[in-house]
Design an enzyme around this catalytic site. Structure first.
Site, PDB file in Angstrom:
ATOM      1  N   HIS A   1      -1.715  -6.176  -0.845  1.00 51.20           N
ATOM      2  CA  HIS A   1      -2.917  -5.662  -0.182  1.00 51.20           C
ATOM      3  C   HIS A   1      -4.122  -6.514  -0.590  1.00 51.20           C
ATOM      4  O   HIS A   1      -4.274  -6.880  -1.750  1.00 51.20           O
ATOM      5  CB  HIS A   1      -3.151  -4.205  -0.595  1.00 51.20           C
ATOM      6  CG  HIS A   1      -4.155  -3.501   0.260  1.00 51.20           C
ATOM      7  ND1 HIS A   1      -3.847  -3.043   1.531  1.00 51.20           N
ATOM      8  CD2 HIS A   1      -5.458  -3.182   0.048  1.00 51.20           C
ATOM      9  CE1 HIS A   1      -4.918  -2.462   2.047  1.00 51.20           C
ATOM     10  NE2 HIS A   1      -5.905  -2.539   1.176  1.00 51.20           N
TER      11      HIS A   1
ATOM     12  N   ASP B   1       2.521  -4.767  -0.059  1.00 49.52           N
ATOM     13  CA  ASP B   1       1.311  -3.936  -0.009  1.00 49.52           C
ATOM     14  C   ASP B   1       1.605  -2.546  -0.573  1.00 49.52           C
ATOM     15  O   ASP B   1       2.392  -1.786   0.000  1.00 49.52           O
ATOM     16  CB  ASP B   1       0.818  -3.827   1.436  1.00 49.52           C
ATOM     17  CG  ASP B   1      -0.595  -3.290   1.543  1.00 49.52           C
ATOM     18  OD1 ASP B   1      -0.945  -2.366   0.770  1.00 49.52           O
ATOM     19  OD2 ASP B   1      -1.353  -3.779   2.390  1.00 49.52           O
TER      20      ASP B   1
ATOM     21  N   CYS C   1      -8.246  -3.567   5.814  1.00 52.13           N
ATOM     22  CA  CYS C   1      -7.964  -2.277   5.180  1.00 52.13           C
ATOM     23  C   CYS C   1      -8.494  -1.135   6.057  1.00 52.13           C
ATOM     24  O   CYS C   1      -7.996  -0.948   7.164  1.00 52.13           O
ATOM     25  CB  CYS C   1      -8.560  -2.253   3.768  1.00 52.13           C
ATOM     26  SG  CYS C   1      -8.160  -0.795   2.803  1.00 52.13           S
TER      27      CYS C   1
END
Length: 232
Positions: free
Chosen positions: A200, A170, A122
């Protein structure tokens, strides 16, 4: 197995901590493990220990230390709110400096390590790409790195091979962002993998979005890249 916090020197009189894990049977590779917006939390520390068990010297620098040392957040509503507040105050430039300081210290303190890699998730996934401009890094691996499409020049400036992993579902990285990164990667030593059904955070086994098959394949591909640099 050794696993504990250790100090990192910045070179200008300041310092911060990194969570370091290493096994008795090292393979000559180090991973600088780069955090999500949740800090060097329990999951990241467990991931460091897990990777160390496979022979890697792992250091996860505390990149939020200028705001609050040892941030350790989960995924409940209040923690997510706090995590995004840290992200709003976060400076990517100083974080890249901290990553470089971590790389330097590994080189100095562990001369037996031949290859140092960046691997992030991330926020850390984007920082891995930004940190790849460091000529001392052998490879940089990004898992669902948010915002890379806003710094496409970093792909051109990378001094090492890159590997980028994206989830097809995502919610933080639209298909247009992945397409922009793919276009900017043409002709460069950049591998891009899309896990069509993954969301995600698919690598994290403490999140509802965890996808074991995608995580296993992403790790296998990451290891392949880290091994490949031995022969370059």
């Amino acid at each position: 197995m050794f696993a504990d916090w250790q100090p990192i020197e910045t070179g200008n009189g300041d310092g911060f901590d990194a969570y370091v894990a290493r096994d008795a049977n090292p393979n000559g590779h180090a991973i600088v493990l780069l955090q999500e917006i949740f800090g060097v939390n329990g999951w990241l520390r467990e991931t460091a220990i897990w990777a160390a068990g496979q022979g890697y010297h792992v250091a996860a620098p505390d990149l939020f230390w200028r705001m609050q040392p040892h941030v350790d957040l989960g995924h409940d509503k209040d923690s997510v709110k706090a995590a995004f507040a840290y992200r709003e105050r976060f400076d990517e430039g100083t974080a890249v400096d901290d990553i470089a300081a971590t790389v330097r210290q590994i080189r100095t303190s562990s001369p037996e390590i031949k290859f140092i890699h960046l691997l992030g998730f991330c926020l850390g996934g984007k920082l891995a790409v930004l940190g790849a401009r460091d000529g001392h890094v052998a490879s940089a691996i990004s898992l669902y790195g948010v915002g890379i499409e806003k710094d496409l020049a970093a792909l051109d400036q990378a001094q090492c091979p890159l590997q980028l992993h994206y989830g097809g579902n995502d919610r933080f990285i639209p298909a247009s962002a992945v397409a922009a990164v793919e276009q900017a990667s043409i002709g460069r030593d950049i591998e891009i993998y899309l896990y069509v059904e993954a969301n995600h955070g698919f690598f994290s086994n403490v999140r509802p979005s965890y996808d074991a098959a995608a995580a296993e394949l992403a790790w296998s591909r990451s290891c392949d890249l880290m091994k490949r640099v031995e022969y370059v």
